[in-house]
Motif scaffolding. Structure first.
Motif, short mmCIF file in Angstrom:
data_model
loop_
_atom_site.label_atom_id
_atom_site.label_comp_id
_atom_site.label_asym_id
_atom_site.label_seq_id
_atom_site.Cartn_x
_atom_site.Cartn_y
_atom_site.Cartn_z
N SER A 21 0.86 -1.18 0.00
CA SER A 21 0.00 0.00 0.00
C SER A 21 0.89 1.22 0.00
CB SER A 21 -0.93 -0.01 1.22
OG SER A 21 -0.17 -0.02 2.43
N ALA A 22 0.28 2.39 -0.03
CA ALA A 22 1.08 3.61 -0.06
C ALA A 22 1.94 3.71 1.19
CB ALA A 22 0.15 4.82 -0.16
N GLY A 23 3.26 3.67 1.01
CA GLY A 23 4.18 3.86 2.12
C GLY A 23 4.38 2.65 3.01
N ARG A 24 3.92 1.47 2.59
CA ARG A 24 4.06 0.30 3.46
C ARG A 24 4.00 -0.97 2.62
NH1 ARG A 24 3.80 -1.11 8.76
NH2 ARG A 24 2.89 -3.13 9.27
N THR A 25 4.94 -1.89 2.88
CA THR A 25 4.94 -3.22 2.26
C THR A 25 5.08 -4.25 3.36
OG1 THR A 25 5.99 -2.38 0.24
CG2 THR A 25 6.08 -4.75 0.63
N VAL A 26 4.24 -5.28 3.32
CA VAL A 26 4.27 -6.34 4.31
C VAL A 26 4.41 -7.68 3.58
CG1 VAL A 26 3.02 -7.53 6.15
CG2 VAL A 26 2.88 -5.05 5.94
N VAL A 27 5.37 -8.49 4.04
CA VAL A 27 5.58 -9.82 3.48
C VAL A 27 5.53 -10.83 4.62
CG1 VAL A 27 7.04 -11.26 2.02
CG2 VAL A 27 7.12 -8.77 1.77
N LEU A 28 4.71 -11.87 4.46
CA LEU A 28 4.65 -12.97 5.41
C LEU A 28 5.31 -14.18 4.78
CD1 LEU A 28 0.97 -12.61 6.70
CD2 LEU A 28 3.04 -11.47 7.52
N LEU A 29 6.28 -14.77 5.48
CA LEU A 29 7.10 -15.82 4.89
C LEU A 29 7.12 -17.06 5.77
CD1 LEU A 29 10.12 -13.54 3.93
CD2 LEU A 29 8.51 -14.58 2.32
N PRO A 30 7.05 -18.25 5.15
CA PRO A 30 7.23 -19.48 5.93
C PRO A 30 8.65 -19.54 6.49
CG PRO A 30 6.33 -19.93 3.73
CD PRO A 30 6.78 -18.51 3.73
N THR A 31 8.85 -20.37 7.50
CA THR A 31 10.16 -20.46 8.15
C THR A 31 10.94 -21.69 7.70
OG1 THR A 31 9.18 -21.62 10.02
CG2 THR A 31 9.35 -19.23 10.18
N ASP A 32 10.60 -22.24 6.53
CA ASP A 32 11.25 -23.47 6.09
C ASP A 32 12.42 -23.23 5.15
OD1 ASP A 32 9.78 -22.52 3.98
OD2 ASP A 32 8.70 -24.38 3.58
N ALA A 33 12.79 -21.97 4.89
CA ALA A 33 13.89 -21.69 3.96
C ALA A 33 14.39 -20.28 4.20
CB ALA A 33 13.43 -21.86 2.51
N PRO A 34 15.66 -19.99 3.83
CA PRO A 34 16.17 -18.62 3.92
C PRO A 34 15.71 -17.77 2.74
CG PRO A 34 17.90 -20.10 3.17
CD PRO A 34 16.71 -20.97 3.48
N TYR A 35 15.76 -16.45 2.91
CA TYR A 35 15.31 -15.52 1.88
C TYR A 35 16.29 -14.35 1.80
CZ TYR A 35 10.96 -18.02 2.84
OH TYR A 35 10.02 -19.00 3.04
N GLN A 36 16.30 -13.73 0.64
CA GLN A 36 17.02 -12.48 0.43
C GLN A 36 16.00 -11.39 0.12
OE1 GLN A 36 20.36 -11.86 0.64
NE2 GLN A 36 20.72 -13.98 1.30
N LEU A 37 16.09 -10.27 0.83
CA LEU A 37 15.21 -9.14 0.59
C LEU A 37 16.03 -7.95 0.10
CD1 LEU A 37 13.80 -10.86 3.06
CD2 LEU A 37 12.26 -8.88 3.08
N ALA A 38 15.55 -7.32 -0.95
CA ALA A 38 16.18 -6.10 -1.48
C ALA A 38 15.20 -4.95 -1.33
CB ALA A 38 16.57 -6.29 -2.94
N LEU A 39 15.65 -3.87 -0.69
CA LEU A 39 14.83 -2.69 -0.47
C LEU A 39 15.38 -1.56 -1.33
CD1 LEU A 39 14.81 -2.80 3.45
CD2 LEU A 39 13.48 -4.20 1.85
N GLN A 40 14.59 -1.09 -2.27
CA GLN A 40 15.02 -0.02 -3.17
C GLN A 40 14.13 1.20 -2.92
OE1 GLN A 40 14.66 -2.70 -6.69
NE2 GLN A 40 16.71 -1.93 -7.18
N PRO A 41 14.65 2.21 -2.23
CA PRO A 41 13.83 3.38 -1.87
C PRO A 41 13.46 4.21 -3.10
CG PRO A 41 16.11 3.76 -1.30
CD PRO A 41 16.02 2.32 -1.73
#
Length: 649
Positions: free
Chosen positions: A464-484
């Protein structure tokens, strides 16, 4: 208000015109209705909210002027055109929720959206799999398009007209989400019950869904292209739309035996239905239509055991494997939605329960246990929007249509006793593009021109405007990239949840908060998220030279336990000014917080354009500046707003 830049609008418009395909069969009328097979039931598909195409045939009478004609929802071909907002606002209704806001418009449903393709690839399978499977089995499927903005009874009357035109000896209603509510409304009258052999609902929010309140307050439609839509216009449309307002949690939702509230005003839970609707009405929602939704719920929320339905007539299929919004919080914030009743406001999810990612088990499953209804529970990671293409759900729908026992769903008692998986929530506050990648290179992100793509099984992605929410299972690692997208700093909150089978309410284990994340427009900040590593060891890696290498790492600003993570109280800063005989003054800032404690205090002389970290009392020449502002942030990431302000002249 979300407004795309000119370059993005032009490029995205070309993408939409040439590469975006919306699949919907033609609307059923007397000339296109296929004849029903006398030996098999006719299946009528009732889609969810916003899943029917709407077109406008405006009046050409004098005084009407130029109005948008043709498709006005979703109208993705012109989504980012210069006249799109005018097209979208054609959907606005008058205060009574029945007439168009502009009397020159005449909007009608004209097809069911079954699939959305972008660049030749399907990004949203909605109903195509269901229709293909039923037709493969030899059934005739009739997609029922309806105006999802209107009251449920208006849609039920339209449905009755279709059923009577079919002249089919046997009819089965299959309703997904809001379509199930239309089916429920349809069978409130004995003469209409007599025309139906069976009713099957899938993921239907009988008692409403907290996610609907979040969407209403944020100005979202709950569709994959939400990031493109103008939130102010969507808010205006929902305000006078009885259909979407009916999706808000009802009085029965408050009596379900779970926490007696779903909405929080800053740090104050609204513990009754009346207090919640009063809060909405005081902030601009249509109070008359909110009350109409209450009355409608009063007739539909209870499946009375005395209903004259034969055994096997009514079936409710419910997803229960995914974390689903249960607590929604609205609070004052600097970068939020402008309001006419006070400071800007932000809306966020603060708690989850078992469900299908959109509709909680509380709403979809509990009501059906009170009457002559067959209830089926699915421990599947299939999200709400894709339930109608889930193979297990399709198999059981076929069994029900044929009068046979279901194959894969579980009875309520067995399903409720099974444990649910832990999960991690990553919430990014601020204007940024967030991309999540798993070990198999599957991604969840917003792709240009603004559609949500999510290929990670079991993951949920909301923007949404000004906010991102991600819910992730705990069965694997993840990489997150934040681009302002702007120069404003970001805040990242990472929360680990567990979901006990005994309560089916998510409980916080621990939380890491990164305040004022160092970012630069065009450069990426990365987060390696390994569920096997404790949150205190998380690090944000900042790419300062666009070479993909971390030049700076940041630890969490604070790591909180379950109790501290529940801190919702905003800190408060007071300003003391002590004048001296020379005309100068000494400024002292005092911050207080009733929860986790103060993390930092800042002050500004330019209206909040820039901030200086407060380290102790400092001298000030009042003749050199007119206003001093101060703000504090606590260890839970709560930011003071409105800011403390002192006029110096």
């Amino acid at each position: 208000m979300r407004r795309p830049t000119l370059i993005l609008m032009l490029s995205a418009a070309l993408v939409a015109v040439h590469f975006l395909i919306i699949h919907y069969p033609a609307a059923a009328d007397e000339t296109t209705l296929p004849r029903a097979d006398a030996g098999r039931p006719a299946i009528i598909l009732l889609p969810g909210v916003a899943s029917s195409r709407l077109t406008n045939a405006p009046s050409t009478a004098a005084g009407c002027g130029r109005r948008t004609a043709g498709e006005v929802w979703p109208n993705l071909g012109g989504l980012l055109g210069f006249r799109y907002n005018q097209s979208l606002m054609t959907l606005a209704l008058a205060e009574d929720g029945a007439r168009p806001a502009d009397g020159c418009d005449h909007v009608q449903p004209s097809g069911v959206i079954t699939r959305i393709d972008i660049l030749g690839l399907p990004v949203a399978h909605i109903y195509d799999g269901f229709m293909d499977e039923m037709r493969r089995l030899g059934y005739e499927v009739y997609p029922f398009d309806y105006d999802w903005r209107l009251d449920l009874e208006a849609s039920a009357v339209r449905l009755d007209a279709l059923i009577q035109r079919l002249h089919a000896p046997r009819v089965v209603l299959v309703g997904h989400s809001m379509g199930g509510l239309v089916a429920r409304q349809y069978v409130t009258r004995p003469e209409r019950v007599a025309r139906v052999e069976r009713v099957i609902t899938v993921g239907t929010p009988y008692w409403g869904a907290p996610a609907a309140a979040e969407q209403m307050r944020n100005g979202q439609a709950g569709v994959v292209f939400d990031p493109i839509l103008d939130d102010t216009n969507v808010w205006t449309i929902i305000r006078n739309a009885p259909g979407p307002l009916y999706l808000l949690p009802s009085e029965a939702f408050f009596q379900a035996g779970l926490p007696s509230h779903y909405f929080i005003d800053t740090d104050r839970p609204l513990t009754s239905y009346s207090a919640t609707t009063r809060f909405f009405a005081e902030r601009g929602q249509n109070s008359a239509l909110l009350d109409a939704a209450r009355r409608r719920h009063a007739t539909l929320d209870r499946f009375d055991p005395t209903l004259s339905w034969s055994p096997g007539f009514y079936h409710a299929l419910v997803g229960r494997r995914l974390p689903t919004p249960r607590l929604i919080r609205e609070y004052p914030c600097a970068g939020g939605q402008p309001t006419t009743t006070g400071p800007n406001r932000c809306v966020e999810e603060r708690g989850y329960e078992a469900g299908d990612g959109t509709v909680p088990w509380t709403s979809a499953g509990l009501p059906a246990q009170s009457g002559n209804v067959s209830l089926c529970i699915y421990d599947t990671a299939t999200p709400h929007a894709a339930l109608m293409v889930d193979s297990a759900v399709l198999a059981d729908i076929r069994q029900i249509i044929e009068g046979k026992a279901t194959l894969t769903c579980r009875p309520p008692r067995a399903a409720k006793a099974s444990p649910l998986p832990d999960f991690i929530e990553v919430a990014v506050e601020g204007e940024a593009r967030v991309t999540v990648t798993d070990t198999r290179s599957r991604v969840a992100q917003v792709v240009e021109p603004g559609y949500i793509r999510n290929d990670i099984p079991g993951a949920l992605y909301r923007a949404s405007a000004g906010r991102t929410v991600v819910l992730l299972p705990t069965d694997a690692p993840y990489q997150l990239a934040l681009q302002p997208r702007t120069k404003e700093p970001l805040q990242v909150r990472v929360t680990r949840f567990t979901m006990p089978a005994s309560t089916q309410l998510a409980q916080i284990v621990e939380q890491a908060v990164f305040v004022d994340v160092l970012t630069t427009v065009g450069k990426a900040t990365r987060l390696s998220l390994d569920p096997t590593v404790g949150l205190p060891d998380l690090r944000l890696a900042v790419d300062l030279d666009l070479q993909g290498k971390a030049r700076l790492t940041e630890p969490p600003s604070s790591v909180l336990d379950a109790t501290a993570s529940s801190d919702l109280t905003l800190p408060v800063t007071s300003i003391q000014l002590e004048h001296s005989p020379t005309g100068h003054a000494m400024v002292t800032l005092t911050a207080r917080d009733e929860g986790t404690g103060i993390l930092k205090t800042e002050y500004s002389f330019d209206g909040g354009q820039s901030w200086t970290l407060y380290g102790g009392p400092f001298p000030l020449d009042p003749s050199q500046t007119s206003t001093l502002q101060a703000r504090s942030t606590d260890r839970a990431g709560n930011h003071e707003y409105p800011w403390s302000t002192m006029s110096l002249r």
